[in-house]
Scaffold this active site. Structure first.
Site, PDB file in Angstrom:
ATOM      1  N   SER A  21       0.855  -1.182   0.000  1.00 33.87           N
ATOM      2  CA  SER A  21       0.000   0.000   0.000  1.00 33.87           C
ATOM      3  C   SER A  21       0.900   1.245   0.000  1.00 33.87           C
ATOM      4  CB  SER A  21      -0.849  -0.045   1.281  1.00 33.87           C
ATOM      5  OG  SER A  21      -1.993   0.727   1.177  1.00 33.87           O
ATOM      6  N   CYS A  45       3.870   7.182   2.465  1.00 35.82           N
ATOM      7  CA  CYS A  45       4.737   8.354   2.471  1.00 35.82           C
ATOM      8  C   CYS A  45       5.959   8.074   3.329  1.00 35.82           C
ATOM      9  CB  CYS A  45       4.009   9.545   3.090  1.00 35.82           C
ATOM     10  SG  CYS A  45       2.642  10.135   2.118  1.00 35.82           S
ATOM     11  N   ALA A 100       2.271   8.605  -1.963  1.00 31.06           N
ATOM     12  CA  ALA A 100       1.555   9.780  -2.470  1.00 31.06           C
ATOM     13  C   ALA A 100       2.579  10.810  -2.940  1.00 31.06           C
ATOM     14  CB  ALA A 100       0.680  10.369  -1.368  1.00 31.06           C
ATOM     15  N   TYR A 105      -7.609  14.428   1.156  1.00 30.99           N
ATOM     16  CA  TYR A 105      -6.775  15.297   0.323  1.00 30.99           C
ATOM     17  C   TYR A 105      -7.665  15.958  -0.731  1.00 30.99           C
ATOM     18  CZ  TYR A 105      -3.153  13.105   3.024  1.00 30.99           C
ATOM     19  OH  TYR A 105      -2.405  12.662   4.082  1.00 30.99           O
ATOM     20  N   ARG A 157      -7.573   5.211  -5.418  1.00 26.89           N
ATOM     21  CA  ARG A 157      -7.950   4.957  -4.023  1.00 26.89           C
ATOM     22  C   ARG A 157      -9.004   5.986  -3.675  1.00 26.89           C
ATOM     23  NH1 ARG A 157      -3.883   3.815   0.970  1.00 26.89           N
ATOM     24  NH2 ARG A 157      -4.307   1.700   0.265  1.00 26.89           N
ATOM     25  N   ARG A 209       1.457  -1.389   7.173  1.00 25.45           N
ATOM     26  CA  ARG A 209       2.333  -1.502   8.353  1.00 25.45           C
ATOM     27  C   ARG A 209       2.932  -2.893   8.533  1.00 25.45           C
ATOM     28  NH1 ARG A 209      -2.063   1.127  12.121  1.00 25.45           N
ATOM     29  NH2 ARG A 209      -3.282   0.029  10.536  1.00 25.45           N
TER      30      ARG A 209
HETATM   31  C1  LIG Z   1       3.943   5.316   7.024  1.00 25.42           C
HETATM   32  C2  LIG Z   1       2.637   5.360   6.302  1.00 25.42           C
HETATM   33  C3  LIG Z   1       2.478   6.204   5.202  1.00 25.42           C
HETATM   34  C4  LIG Z   1       1.284   6.217   4.474  1.00 25.42           C
HETATM   35  N1  LIG Z   1       1.210   6.963   3.338  1.00 25.42           N
HETATM   36  C5  LIG Z   1       0.144   6.811   2.520  1.00 25.42           C
HETATM   37  C6  LIG Z   1       0.150   7.355   1.225  1.00 25.42           C
HETATM   38  O1  LIG Z   1       1.148   7.901   0.748  1.00 25.42           O
HETATM   39  N2  LIG Z   1      -0.969   7.202   0.466  1.00 25.42           N
HETATM   40  C7  LIG Z   1      -2.063   6.528   0.921  1.00 25.42           C
HETATM   41  O2  LIG Z   1      -3.041   6.420   0.191  1.00 25.42           O
HETATM   42  N3  LIG Z   1      -2.065   5.955   2.138  1.00 25.42           N
HETATM   43  C8  LIG Z   1      -0.988   6.064   2.926  1.00 25.42           C
HETATM   44  N4  LIG Z   1      -0.956   5.409   4.119  1.00 25.42           N
HETATM   45  C9  LIG Z   1      -2.061   4.500   4.462  1.00 25.42           C
HETATM   46  C10 LIG Z   1      -1.692   3.079   4.035  1.00 25.42           C
HETATM   47  O3  LIG Z   1      -1.481   2.985   2.639  1.00 25.42           O
HETATM   48  C11 LIG Z   1      -2.767   2.086   4.450  1.00 25.42           C
HETATM   49  O4  LIG Z   1      -3.945   2.364   3.755  1.00 25.42           O
HETATM   50  C12 LIG Z   1      -3.034   2.132   5.942  1.00 25.42           C
HETATM   51  O5  LIG Z   1      -1.845   2.218   6.687  1.00 25.42           O
HETATM   52  C13 LIG Z   1      -3.822   0.908   6.389  1.00 25.42           C
HETATM   53  O6  LIG Z   1      -3.110  -0.265   6.083  1.00 25.42           O
HETATM   54  P1  LIG Z   1      -2.318  -1.087   7.236  1.00 25.42           P
HETATM   55  O7  LIG Z   1      -3.324  -1.387   8.303  1.00 25.42           O
HETATM   56  O8  LIG Z   1      -1.802  -2.311   6.522  1.00 25.42           O
HETATM   57  O9  LIG Z   1      -1.208  -0.225   7.754  1.00 25.42           O
HETATM   58  C14 LIG Z   1       0.213   5.410   4.886  1.00 25.42           C
HETATM   59  C15 LIG Z   1       0.354   4.592   6.015  1.00 25.42           C
HETATM   60  C16 LIG Z   1       1.551   4.550   6.701  1.00 25.42           C
HETATM   61  C17 LIG Z   1       1.687   3.619   7.879  1.00 25.42           C
END
Ligand SMILES: Cc1cc2nc3c(=O)[nH]c(=O)nc-3n(C[C@H](O)[C@H](O)[C@H](O)COP(=O)(O)O)c2cc1C
Length: 362
Positions: A22, A25, A57, A183, A231, A327
């Site tokens: 996923s 950032c 992103a 956003y 998304r 994560r």
């Molecule tokens: C460090 C970090 C950076 C993230 N940056 C973005 C991003 O750039 N674009 C986005 O759509 N979601 C971003 N997210 C959300 C993740 O893509 C994901 O949707 C969210 O963490 C839930 O998934 P998880 O439970 O596996 O962590 C970010 C999450 C984390 C932990």
């Protein structure tokens, strides 16, 4: 039915399995340029065996970034910086994707570990955030955005197109439009952030316009044989959000405008996230399944997808086509290898590179 380690084919792209990184950032770029950090971070994820890697992103303009450390695609030098990363990802069997974004009223923020809040107005790295209406997000992002003019809306659309062209030219095979998480695009769709009285606010048609026009313009330049994905934040879990039927209708119209794949996420249009069911594994999966079925698009979701057995089940039962994992992959880029072990599977092809597989396979 496919399982977690089945290939996934869409357009001319084949993913080696259903595990997708996923977008995440890293807040580690300078002037939007990637560096060794991004190569090692994304390279480790490719080496780790995921099928798809969607890079973070990436701002379509300097003001489109969330923080001064976010990556950008508003000039050619930035695009060129991605080339070695794309090469490495492909050499290690994964498909390279990127998410392009405009942060809107949430932009001009400090890196999470430096406070996550709006930068002070007199900070030399700060900029004026923009949005559909002069309504602040609130909480730690209190700055009132500049209400965009029609000319400025057209400019952002052109910035998305230019960024998509650069992503295409430099070799990305998967493009994700960031229409979620409060956003800019999401805030145009949300009645919580958009109170315009012109063609871009008010009715469903008007609030959907920014997203649909941007998508259609990007489709013109993004090759037909490559997946164009988005998304979308389909719900906020707060009073005053758009009804789910509107979110589904939006995605139906996005499909008609050329969308190939939908990644279902949340709106995050207000700081109130108290009603989000954070603890449940894959709590958005039933919603993603409903949307995928009603609209007829291959579907992914994220949020708390981390248990290999439950994730395999999500794919086997057809709830989602891809698991977007953030994560769990940060903490273990070799999650695919460990998932195969947890599932008692013979190690699938390509999940470990030869220099590791020789030692770990037995
Ligand atoms: C460090 C970090 C950076 C993230 N940056 C973005 C991003 O750039 N674009 C986005 O759509 N979601 C971003 N997210 C959300 C993740 O893509 C994901 O949707 C969210 O963490 C839930 O998934 P998880 O439970 O596996 O962590 C970010 C999450 C984390 C932990």
């Amino acid at each position: 039915m496919p399982d977690l380690f089945s290939e996934f084919r869409i357009k001319s792209v084949t993913l080696r399995n259903r595990i997708a990184v996923s977008p995440m950032c890293q807040y580690s770029a300078t002037d939007g340029m990637v560096n060794d950090w991004h190569l090692v971070h994304l390279g480790a994820l490719a080496r780790g065996g995921s099928g798809l890697i969607v890079a973070e992103a990436t701002g379509v303009s300097p003001e489109g970034r969330i923080t001064p450390g976010c990556t950008g695609l508003w000039n050619d030098a930035q695009a060129e910086g991605w080339r070695p990363i794309i090469r490495f990802i492909e050499e290690h069997g994964a498909v390279p994707g990127i998410q392009i974004a405009h942060a809107g009223r949430k932009g001009s923020a400090a890196r999470p570990w430096e406070g996550d809040c709006h930068l002070a107005i007199d900070d030399s790295q700060a900029w004026q955030p923009v949005g559909p209406s002069p309504i602040a997000f609130g909480g730690i992002l209190p700055r009132v955005p500049h209400e965009m003019t029609l000319q400025e809306i057209a400019r952002v659309r052109a910035d998305f197109v230019a960024a998509a062209q650069r992503a295409r030219d430099v070799g990305f095979k998967w493009l994700t439009l960031h229409f979620a998480h409060g956003y800019l695009a999401q805030s145009f769709f949300s009645p919580l952030a958009n109170q315009r009285t012109d063609d871009y606010g008010g009715s469903f048609e008007n609030r959907a316009r920014f997203i649909l026009e941007t998508l259609a313009a990007v489709r013109e330049v993004w090759p037909d044989h490559l997946p164009l994905t988005a998304r979308v934040g389909v719900l906020d879990y707060v009073e005053g959000e758009q009804p789910m039927e509107e979110s589904i209708e939006l995605i139906r119209r996005m499909k008609a405008a050329g969308l190939d794949f939908i990644d279902v996420s949340m709106g995050f249009n207000t700081p109130d996230v108290s009603r989000v069911p954070w603890g449940e594994h894959a709590f958005l999966a039933p919603i993603a399944q409903r949307i995928g079925r009603e609209v007829g698009l291959p579907t992914a979701t994220s949020w708390n997808i981390n248990d290999p057995v439950k994730t395999d089940e999500l794919i086997r039962t057809g709830q989602i086509d891809l698991a977007m994992i953030a994560r769990a992959l940060l903490s273990d880029p070799h999650w695919p290898y460990h998932a195969a072990q947890a599932l008692g599977r013979e190690l699938p092809q390509n999940v470990l590179p030869p220099p590791y597989a020789f030692w770990l396979k037995r």
